[in-house]
Motif scaffolding. Structure first.
Motif, PDB file in Angstrom:
ATOM      1  N   ILE A 433       0.808  -1.217   0.000  1.00 31.46           N
ATOM      2  CA  ILE A 433       0.000   0.000   0.000  1.00 31.46           C
ATOM      3  C   ILE A 433       0.844   1.270   0.000  1.00 31.46           C
ATOM      4  N   TYR A 434       1.801   1.374   0.955  1.00 31.58           N
ATOM      5  CA  TYR A 434       2.467   2.683   1.048  1.00 31.58           C
ATOM      6  C   TYR A 434       3.559   2.852  -0.004  1.00 31.58           C
ATOM      7  N   GLU A 435       4.025   4.108  -0.121  1.00 33.93           N
ATOM      8  CA  GLU A 435       4.948   4.538  -1.188  1.00 33.93           C
ATOM      9  C   GLU A 435       4.355   4.300  -2.574  1.00 33.93           C
ATOM     10  N   GLY A 436       3.069   4.479  -2.686  1.00 33.64           N
ATOM     11  CA  GLY A 436       2.372   4.263  -3.959  1.00 33.64           C
ATOM     12  C   GLY A 436       1.806   2.865  -3.991  1.00 33.64           C
ATOM     13  N   ALA A 437       0.483   2.749  -3.822  1.00 32.65           N
ATOM     14  CA  ALA A 437      -0.157   1.429  -3.827  1.00 32.65           C
ATOM     15  C   ALA A 437       0.201   0.679  -5.104  1.00 32.65           C
ATOM     16  N   ASN A 438       0.173  -0.653  -5.035  1.00 34.23           N
ATOM     17  CA  ASN A 438       0.698  -1.448  -6.144  1.00 34.23           C
ATOM     18  C   ASN A 438      -0.066  -1.274  -7.452  1.00 34.23           C
ATOM     19  N   GLY A 439      -1.336  -0.916  -7.362  1.00 33.01           N
ATOM     20  CA  GLY A 439      -2.053  -0.585  -8.589  1.00 33.01           C
ATOM     21  C   GLY A 439      -1.437   0.621  -9.277  1.00 33.01           C
ATOM     22  N   ILE A 440      -0.981   1.586  -8.485  1.00 30.07           N
ATOM     23  CA  ILE A 440      -0.308   2.769  -9.038  1.00 30.07           C
ATOM     24  C   ILE A 440       1.035   2.377  -9.652  1.00 30.07           C
ATOM     25  N   GLN A 441       1.735   1.454  -9.008  1.00 27.81           N
ATOM     26  CA  GLN A 441       3.009   0.980  -9.579  1.00 27.81           C
ATOM     27  C   GLN A 441       2.793   0.363 -10.952  1.00 27.81           C
ATOM     28  N   ALA A 442       1.734  -0.435 -11.079  1.00 25.01           N
ATOM     29  CA  ALA A 442       1.440  -1.067 -12.363  1.00 25.01           C
ATOM     30  C   ALA A 442       1.089  -0.025 -13.421  1.00 25.01           C
ATOM     31  N   LEU A 443       0.296   0.982 -13.047  1.00 24.72           N
ATOM     32  CA  LEU A 443      -0.052   2.051 -13.986  1.00 24.72           C
ATOM     33  C   LEU A 443       1.184   2.843 -14.393  1.00 24.72           C
ATOM     34  N   ASP A 444       2.068   3.088 -13.431  1.00 28.13           N
ATOM     35  CA  ASP A 444       3.313   3.804 -13.725  1.00 28.13           C
ATOM     36  C   ASP A 444       4.163   3.018 -14.716  1.00 28.13           C
ATOM     37  N   LEU A 445       4.243   1.714 -14.508  1.00 29.98           N
ATOM     38  CA  LEU A 445       5.034   0.861 -15.404  1.00 29.98           C
ATOM     39  C   LEU A 445       4.497   0.904 -16.822  1.00 29.98           C
TER      40      LEU A 445
END
Length: 591
Positions: A433-445
């Motif tokens: 969740i923290y430092e950018g939830a993993n859904g955000i990590q996937a969108l960033d990628l």
């Protein structure tokens, strides 16, 4: 009570047999001789096993308490913090000009994994400080560096990052905290920040907050955000501590896990702060801290999985339950140990193949950071930028899953607090969740990193895998590792092609598959790591190593990952190629 033993032997193997650190032509790596790295790792292993791990359940049970505006940490934390400081561990890879030891980031990562595995909540106090140190070191003025860094390197003062507000998390352009400029060049910050890890505590003389805020009259949205240094206690010109700043803890959050770390609501009531970096360029400065933090959070996923696995393995070898289907393996006892049963073996192999492969992936990422910073290598910088969301998202998703599997090995005892397994599950959960939830990590990628520099970095990664497979393809002993890696890489490239063909026409077609792509890429990276480890262990066995069991176990675990885990790329590809329709067709009011 759970125990923890630092995996120093595995770390030594990765540094010297797999990564071959002294051959890397990275400044500082020539000093990483086996005797030196072993001494560092062994000393870190001692303090984590003897000091930090025994405090892990204490922190979980006692938590932190807010008393008359002061945050009290769990019993024993303060004394342990002094021991960690005395050993110089917080400054292991920090700049010697400010009191650090100047070791490569790779060594900081190895030691950091041990500290996080032994006691994640405790280690976050120094971990957040390291991130704040990095932001000031990179973007601060000479005066700011001289004022804050020596005490932060020693952890006499600790640091935080303040982003989230009650009404906005990832969408930081909506923040309301404001910074009013003053005639003396300082700013007055007013607003509230939430979810501030290590926001206040009783283990350091001062806390240096890095706070995102908006200067009135600046650009709208994220372009108007600036970053400020806001000390808990103001620092006099001579470096001594002065008056208390107008920043306070509103409350402590009651959380699912990491109870030993103070997660604070921070109130800024006209607090004095100083601009870090340029006006309206706060995200640039904060991302120095966040990118480091994201790799550190990926490390937490690995660390919790490792600690949980060690305890599950010990329990599986000790607990007697049922008989092996092929006949008793403990004929003199009332039952066989759990580890004889295939499904327990499957679970333990899932955990072992993840933790060892993930550690290799993490160390490789840390080495890319060293190459980028110490060699000013733009190619390495681009590659680690691409890998950061994968390291954070994939390793924490999988790391949490592994803690659940470890808990499951205990059966009902895993659900009882006496055995301590639930803490690993609860502590690992936050990393997703923290430092950018993993859904955000996937969108960033998928949304940003794949197209970065016209796709240069992802193409370089594909070429890296292709070159490795070509180099090793002629060796029959490497066939069980090269073949699956080739297929997984083809799956990943096919997914990238689908995004290029469909994403422009329908962005939802790409974003609906972003989580699957992140996991695909994670598996391919892990496959590459396991193939490299297989090569290293085959070479060691060919050289008549004294440690035959260790290397044969590596090869068996590599084969397990290649046959049981890596084929998941095919499943993820099928999901991606199904497009947006299965995800988006149901109207919101039909849910």
């Amino acid at each position: 009570m759970p125990s923890y033993t630092a995996p120093t032997k595995d770390m030594h193997y990765l540094l010297h047999d797999v990564l071959k650190v002294t051959d890397q032509q990275i400044p500082g790596y020539e000093d990483l001789e086996p005797d030196f790295t072993s001494a560092v790792l062994e000393e870190a292993g001692k303090i984590t096993a003897e000091v930090l791990a025994p405090l892990n359940p204490v922190g979980d049970q006692q938590g932190c308490v807010l008393e008359n505006g002061v945050v009290r940490t769990p019993e024993g934390f303060g004394k342990a913090f002094e021991q960690v400081k005395a050993g110089g561990w917080p400054g292991l890879d920090c700049d010697p000009d400010y009191g650090g030891q100047g070791m490569p980031y790779l060594m900081g990562t190895a030691v950091g994994e041990m500290f996080s595995a032994a006691n994640q909540a405790f280690t976050m106090y120094q971990g957040l400080t390291h991130g704040a140190y990095s932001a000031i070191h990179t973007h601060g003025s000479d005066e700011q560096k001289a004022t804050y860094l020596p005490n932060m390197v020693s952890c006499d003062w600790t640091g935080t990052m303040n982003l989230t507000e009650p009404h906005c998390g990832t969408d930081l352009g909506l923040m309301r905290t404001k910074a009013d400029p003053q005639e003396d060049g300082s700013y007055r910050l007013t607003g509230q920040k939430i979810f501030i890890s290590a926001g206040d505590h009783d283990m350091a003389e001062n806390v240096i907050h890095l706070v995102l805020a908006k200067i009135p009259g600046g650009p709208e949205g994220i372009k108007g955000v600036s970053l400020f240094i806001v000390p808990k206690i103001l620092v006099n010109e001579d470096g001594s501590l002065g008056e208390r700043n107008a920043v306070s803890v509103g409350k402590l959050e009651e959380k699912m896990g990491i109870h030993g770390n103070a997660t604070c609501v921070m109130n800024y009531d006209g607090a004095t702060g100083w601009l870090l970096g340029q006006e309206h360029k706060g995200m640039r400065a904060m991302f120095t801290m966040m990118n480091e933090a994201r790799l550190g959070v990926g490390m937490q996923g690995v660390a919790q999985a490792e600690a949980a696995y060690q305890n599950a393995l010990a329990y599986a070898k000790d607990r007697l339950q049922g008989r092996a289907v092929t006949g008793p393996e403990n004929p003199d006892g009332p039952a066989d140990p759990l580890i004889v049963h295939p499904d327990i073996r499957r679970s333990l192999m899932d955990q072992k193949s993840f933790t060892e492969g993930a550690r290799a992936f993490l160390f490789w990422g840390a080495m890319l950071i060293d190459r980028a910073h110490r060699n000013d290598d733009a190619e390495a910088d681009g590659l680690i930028s691409l890998m950061t969301p994968v390291l954070k998202g994939f390793l924490t998703d999988q790391g949490f899953d592994m803690t659940v599997q470890a808990q499951q090995v205990f059966g009902g005892h895993g659900y009882v607090e006496e055995w301590g397994m639930s803490q690993f599950v609860r502590d690992a959960r936050i990393a997703m969740i923290y430092e950018g939830a993993n859904g955000i990590q996937a969108l960033d990628l998928v949304g940003r990193k794949l197209a970065q520099d016209n796709g240069k970095h992802v193409l370089a990664f594909f070429e890296m895998v292709k070159s490795f497979c070509k180099e090793q393809g002629e060796d029959e002993a490497m066939a069980p590792f090269v073949g699956p890696l080739k297929q997984a890489s083809k799956d990943l490239q096919a997914a990238g092609t689908f995004f290029m063909q469909e994403g422009m026409k329908n962005p939802n077609a790409a974003l609906s598959g972003s989580n699957d792509f992140m996991h695909m890429m994670g598996h391919v990276c892990m496959g590459l790591m396991w193939a490299r480890m297989a090569r290293a262990s085959l070479d060691a066995l060919a050289n008549d190593t004294m440690d035959t069991d260790f290397h044969e176990a590596k090869l068996a675990t590599a084969r397990y990952y290649m046959t049981r885990q890596l084929p998941a790329t095919g499943m993820h590809l099928a999901r991606i190629q199904s497009g947006a329709a299965p995800v988006m067709d149901l109207a919101a009011d039909q849910f």
